[in-house]
Motif scaffolding. Structure first.
Motif, PDB file in Angstrom:
ATOM      1  N   SER A 123       0.820  -1.213   0.000  1.00  0.00           N
ATOM      2  CA  SER A 123       0.000   0.000   0.000  1.00  0.00           C
ATOM      3  C   SER A 123       0.856   1.265   0.000  1.00  0.00           C
ATOM      4  O   SER A 123       0.389   2.332  -0.395  1.00  0.00           O
ATOM      5  N   THR A 124       2.112   1.163   0.460  1.00  0.00           N
ATOM      6  CA  THR A 124       3.005   2.328   0.480  1.00  0.00           C
ATOM      7  C   THR A 124       3.873   2.417  -0.778  1.00  0.00           C
ATOM      8  O   THR A 124       4.710   3.308  -0.881  1.00  0.00           O
ATOM      9  N   GLY A 125       3.688   1.488  -1.716  1.00  0.00           N
ATOM     10  CA  GLY A 125       4.465   1.513  -2.958  1.00  0.00           C
ATOM     11  C   GLY A 125       5.737   0.700  -2.912  1.00  0.00           C
ATOM     12  O   GLY A 125       6.473   0.643  -3.900  1.00  0.00           O
ATOM     13  N   ASP A 126       6.032   0.063  -1.752  1.00  0.00           N
ATOM     14  CA  ASP A 126       7.193  -0.825  -1.684  1.00  0.00           C
ATOM     15  C   ASP A 126       6.903  -2.116  -2.455  1.00  0.00           C
ATOM     16  O   ASP A 126       5.750  -2.423  -2.769  1.00  0.00           O
ATOM     17  N   LEU A 127       7.957  -2.863  -2.736  1.00  0.00           N
ATOM     18  CA  LEU A 127       7.821  -4.144  -3.433  1.00  0.00           C
ATOM     19  C   LEU A 127       8.338  -5.254  -2.526  1.00  0.00           C
ATOM     20  O   LEU A 127       9.464  -5.198  -2.039  1.00  0.00           O
ATOM     21  N   LEU A 128       7.487  -6.275  -2.280  1.00  0.00           N
ATOM     22  CA  LEU A 128       7.882  -7.456  -1.523  1.00  0.00           C
ATOM     23  C   LEU A 128       8.193  -8.577  -2.504  1.00  0.00           C
ATOM     24  O   LEU A 128       7.398  -8.853  -3.401  1.00  0.00           O
ATOM     25  N   VAL A 129       9.343  -9.219  -2.319  1.00  0.00           N
ATOM     26  CA  VAL A 129       9.777 -10.290  -3.213  1.00  0.00           C
ATOM     27  C   VAL A 129      10.111 -11.527  -2.383  1.00  0.00           C
ATOM     28  O   VAL A 129      10.928 -11.462  -1.460  1.00  0.00           O
ATOM     29  N   THR A 130       9.453 -12.663  -2.676  1.00  0.00           N
ATOM     30  CA  THR A 130       9.889 -13.930  -2.084  1.00  0.00           C
ATOM     31  C   THR A 130      10.984 -14.501  -2.975  1.00  0.00           C
ATOM     32  O   THR A 130      10.959 -14.342  -4.192  1.00  0.00           O
ATOM     33  N   MET A 131      11.963 -15.162  -2.359  1.00  0.00           N
ATOM     34  CA  MET A 131      13.096 -15.699  -3.122  1.00  0.00           C
ATOM     35  C   MET A 131      13.665 -16.927  -2.415  1.00  0.00           C
ATOM     36  O   MET A 131      13.463 -17.122  -1.216  1.00  0.00           O
ATOM     37  N   PHE A 132      14.371 -17.769  -3.190  1.00  0.00           N
ATOM     38  CA  PHE A 132      15.003 -18.960  -2.619  1.00  0.00           C
ATOM     39  C   PHE A 132      16.449 -19.036  -3.094  1.00  0.00           C
ATOM     40  O   PHE A 132      16.796 -18.492  -4.145  1.00  0.00           O
ATOM     41  N   CYS A 133      17.289 -19.708  -2.290  1.00  0.00           N
ATOM     42  CA  CYS A 133      18.697 -19.830  -2.666  1.00  0.00           C
ATOM     43  C   CYS A 133      18.886 -21.079  -3.529  1.00  0.00           C
ATOM     44  O   CYS A 133      18.039 -21.976  -3.556  1.00  0.00           O
ATOM     45  N   ASP A 134      20.023 -21.124  -4.238  1.00  0.00           N
ATOM     46  CA  ASP A 134      20.259 -22.171  -5.225  1.00  0.00           C
ATOM     47  C   ASP A 134      20.262 -23.577  -4.630  1.00  0.00           C
ATOM     48  O   ASP A 134      19.810 -24.528  -5.266  1.00  0.00           O
ATOM     49  N   ASP A 135      20.762 -23.733  -3.404  1.00  0.00           N
ATOM     50  CA  ASP A 135      20.812 -25.074  -2.822  1.00  0.00           C
ATOM     51  C   ASP A 135      19.484 -25.469  -2.165  1.00  0.00           C
ATOM     52  O   ASP A 135      19.378 -26.545  -1.558  1.00  0.00           O
ATOM     53  N   GLU A 136      18.461 -24.591  -2.302  1.00  0.00           N
ATOM     54  CA  GLU A 136      17.106 -24.853  -1.825  1.00  0.00           C
ATOM     55  C   GLU A 136      17.049 -25.158  -0.328  1.00  0.00           C
ATOM     56  O   GLU A 136      16.237 -25.943   0.146  1.00  0.00           O
TER      57      GLU A 136
ATOM     58  N   LYS B 130      13.321 -16.506   1.768  1.00  0.00           N
ATOM     59  CA  LYS B 130      13.123 -15.284   2.547  1.00  0.00           C
ATOM     60  C   LYS B 130      12.244 -14.310   1.771  1.00  0.00           C
ATOM     61  O   LYS B 130      11.970 -14.491   0.575  1.00  0.00           O
ATOM     62  N   VAL B 131      11.805 -13.277   2.479  1.00  0.00           N
ATOM     63  CA  VAL B 131      11.057 -12.168   1.892  1.00  0.00           C
ATOM     64  C   VAL B 131      11.907 -10.916   2.039  1.00  0.00           C
ATOM     65  O   VAL B 131      12.431 -10.642   3.121  1.00  0.00           O
ATOM     66  N   VAL B 132      12.049 -10.172   0.937  1.00  0.00           N
ATOM     67  CA  VAL B 132      12.829  -8.930   0.971  1.00  0.00           C
ATOM     68  C   VAL B 132      11.942  -7.783   0.512  1.00  0.00           C
ATOM     69  O   VAL B 132      11.230  -7.898  -0.483  1.00  0.00           O
ATOM     70  N   ARG B 133      11.971  -6.684   1.256  1.00  0.00           N
ATOM     71  CA  ARG B 133      11.215  -5.478   0.908  1.00  0.00           C
ATOM     72  C   ARG B 133      12.144  -4.489   0.195  1.00  0.00           C
ATOM     73  O   ARG B 133      13.252  -4.213   0.670  1.00  0.00           O
ATOM     74  N   TYR B 134      11.676  -3.961  -0.935  1.00  0.00           N
ATOM     75  CA  TYR B 134      12.445  -2.990  -1.705  1.00  0.00           C
ATOM     76  C   TYR B 134      11.660  -1.687  -1.836  1.00  0.00           C
ATOM     77  O   TYR B 134      10.426  -1.696  -1.964  1.00  0.00           O
ATOM     78  N   SER B 135      12.377  -0.586  -1.771  1.00  0.00           N
ATOM     79  CA  SER B 135      11.837   0.717  -2.142  1.00  0.00           C
ATOM     80  C   SER B 135      12.540   1.119  -3.429  1.00  0.00           C
ATOM     81  O   SER B 135      13.717   1.463  -3.412  1.00  0.00           O
ATOM     82  N   GLY B 136      11.813   1.022  -4.549  1.00  0.00           N
ATOM     83  CA  GLY B 136      12.490   1.157  -5.835  1.00  0.00           C
ATOM     84  C   GLY B 136      13.428  -0.020  -6.018  1.00  0.00           C
ATOM     85  O   GLY B 136      13.019  -1.177  -5.979  1.00  0.00           O
TER      86      GLY B 136
END
Length: 554
Positions: A391-404, A408-414
């Motif tokens: 709602s504030t314009g940030d971007l939430l990205v779920t991601m996984f590492c190569d060895d599975e 984690k979830v990372v929040r980005y501003s731009g």
């Protein structure tokens, strides 16, 4: 030195204001030194309660009896609406056979209730009001920025219209230039023909003048008149200039074509602060959800859907095509991503720009005016999985590492990383470590909700990344398979909806309490989910490749 402001901060007598306090009047609530005790009780010893200073406020001060002035009321009459009575009152005919209760018991119970009220105020009510106040302050602080963003979007639309109008004008000018060339060629052709005839007339006239002055018989007799030949004038050619017929400007139609400003919307929810009861919803759930539309996307495996506006959705599946459909099911636009592989997920930001995950080069990309721009590039060992615009314009990205082993979830501003959410307070992973897609959404209370398919759980943390609750399904005799959430979204009522491989949707409240299934509408293999601004639910059917639009709120 002022004794009341000395660094030692000792208690002083309230009467002389100099001597150190020794005693305390529990009736008058006055600090007393030894010499001042006599002066304080000089008007009657029985009126006062002198105790050691360390035992202050420990003596109960009973009310005086209105009937027997020399006695204190240490009881209450339960049959007389709990009025205060003394021992003499209890023995009187007025209170014969009545039931009494000691004031000390009532006092203790009330004191306990007061302490509980104090704790409720300090621990729940006051902090909640502070939180509500901060929320309004944040909304006011972000107000100018939000409206500036709105007017900027409108200005961008205006600039695009200006570019389109300039392009139309330039095209018309090119057409006019081409017509002008044809016009010139026609006039030049006819002018050349006239010039040629004029040359012949000039030659004929010169011959006539020569013969007129000559006395030679043969040339005069052989003369042949050409008057009839030249008297047949060529037709008059008039080539008209083209005209530009401007169409009248319909301001109302132009306004509607330019765009639409949605009305101001105020959603009100009941805040239950200390009773810990569920919130009363503004919009209630339908007893039986209704299927509004089925959109065939053409994907063999459809995994994501996101709303562009009230009439458009973006979808992605097993190909590298991202498709946009309207509510009639017509394909409006197809966008092909750079890589030949399918995108993991799609989202739309507040400007209406398309975002997608490209797992082949570990990027999140944005499409602006048809041009692809790289927004985020993840470190080499991490791959983007799913997206959510907050709602504030940030971007939430779920991601996984190569060895599975980690997710984690990372929040980005731009493009700037602001927050990482990976472990709980005990250092344990919040999410299963594998490459299974973990859809993510933000609830209206700013909770971050992840559908962890492999773990068979919906994992919800607050905006600070602290674990609030996990939901692992609801027991039902009709749901035979283990709960595996494969899609998630949240509506305007702070309800969470998650897809389940048991061909249904679970509806939860913001505290993770199960409310209801959506298991009609002939749902098959529900996957990605989203809701529009009117709380219409869009569900991907993974293997059928359909998007179903469902109304589930009254």
């Amino acid at each position: 030195m002022d004794p009341h402001s000395s660094a030692q901060d000792v208690h002083r007598c309230d009467l002389c204001e100099t001597a150190i306090v020794h005693s305390y009047c529990d009736f008058c609530h006055v600090n007393l030194c030894k010499p001042c005790i006599g002066d304080h009780i000089s008007d009657g010893y029985d009126k006062h309660k002198i105790v050691q200073f360390q035992e202050r406020r420990s003596t109960l001060i009973y009310p005086k009896c209105e009937t027997h002035s020399q006695k204190n009321c240490k009881f209450q009459c339960k049959d007389c609406k709990n009025i205060f009575v003394c021992s003499s009152c209890m023995a009187s005919e007025q209170h014969g056979r009545h039931k009494f209760v000691e004031v000390t018991e009532v006092f203790k119970t009330k004191k306990d209730n007061i302490i509980k009220d104090k704790q409720e105020f300090e621990n729940h009510i006051s902090p909640t009001y502070e939180e509500i106040s901060r929320d309004f302050e944040n909304q006011l602080a972000n107000l100018d920025g939000g409206y500036e963003k709105l007017t900027t979007t409108m200005s961008k639309q205006g600039e695009q219209w200006h570019r389109e109008i300039d392009a139309i004008i330039n095209k018309m000018k090119t057409e006019i230039s081409q017509i002008k060339v044809k016009h010139r060629d026609i006039l030049q052709k006819h002018l050349n023909e006239i010039k040629q005839i004029q040359s012949l007339i000039k030659e004929a006239l010169q011959t006539i003048r020569k013969i007129e002055k000559s006395t030679e018989v043969s040339s005069t007799i052989e003369y042949s008149s050409k008057i009839r030949e030249f008297s047949k004038f060529p037709p008059k050619v008039q080539v008209s200039l083209p005209t530009f017929i401007p169409k009248p400007i319909d301001r109302e139609k132009l306004y509607s074509l330019f765009g639409q400003i949605t009305p101001l919307s105020t959603a009100t929810e009941e805040n239950v602060l200390s009773l810990h009861q569920p919130k009363t919803s503004v919009r209630e759930l339908l007893d039986k959800p209704e299927l509004f539309a089925t959109i065939q996307t053409g994907y063999k495996e459809l995994q994501s859907v996101t709303c562009l506006n009230e009439d458009r959705i973006w979808t992605c599946g097993e190909t590298n095509d991202i498709k946009c459909f309207n509510m009639k099911g017509s394909l409006v636009r197809t966008f092909k991503i750079k890589s030949e592989e399918l995108p993991n997920d799609v989202a739309v930001d507040s400007d209406g720009d398309l975002l997608y995950c490209d797992w082949t080069d570990r990027t999140v990309r944005i499409v602006k005016n048809g041009q692809i721009e790289e927004l985020i590039t993840l470190p080499e060992e991490w791959t983007p999985n799913s997206l959510c615009v907050t709602s504030t314009g940030d971007l939430l990205v779920t991601m996984f590492c190569d060895d599975e082993t980690q997710s984690k979830v990372v929040r980005y501003s731009g493009s700037t990383e602001k927050q990482t959410i990976q472990f709980d307070d005990e250092g344990k992973p919040l999410y299963s470590g594998n490459d299974e897609i973990k859809y993510i959404t933000e609830n209206r209370n700013h909770d971050i909700c992840v559908a962890d398919y492999k773990a068979g759980a919906v994992v919800v943390v607050n905006q600070d990344g602290k674990l609030r609750w996990r939901y692992t399904g609801h027991p039902s005799v009709t749901k035979n398979e283990p709960f595996k959430p494969s899609g998630i979204t949240a509506d305007s009522q702070s309800r969470i909806l998650t897809a389940d491989n048991n061909h249904c949707i679970h509806i939860l409240d913001q505290n993770g309490q199960f409310l209801r299934y959506i298991d009609n509408c002939d749902l098959k293999d529900p996957y990605g989910l989203c809701v529009d601004n009117n709380d219409n639910l869009f569900v991907c059917e993974f293997y059928k490749g359909n998007v179903k639009k469902i109304k589930y709120l009254k």
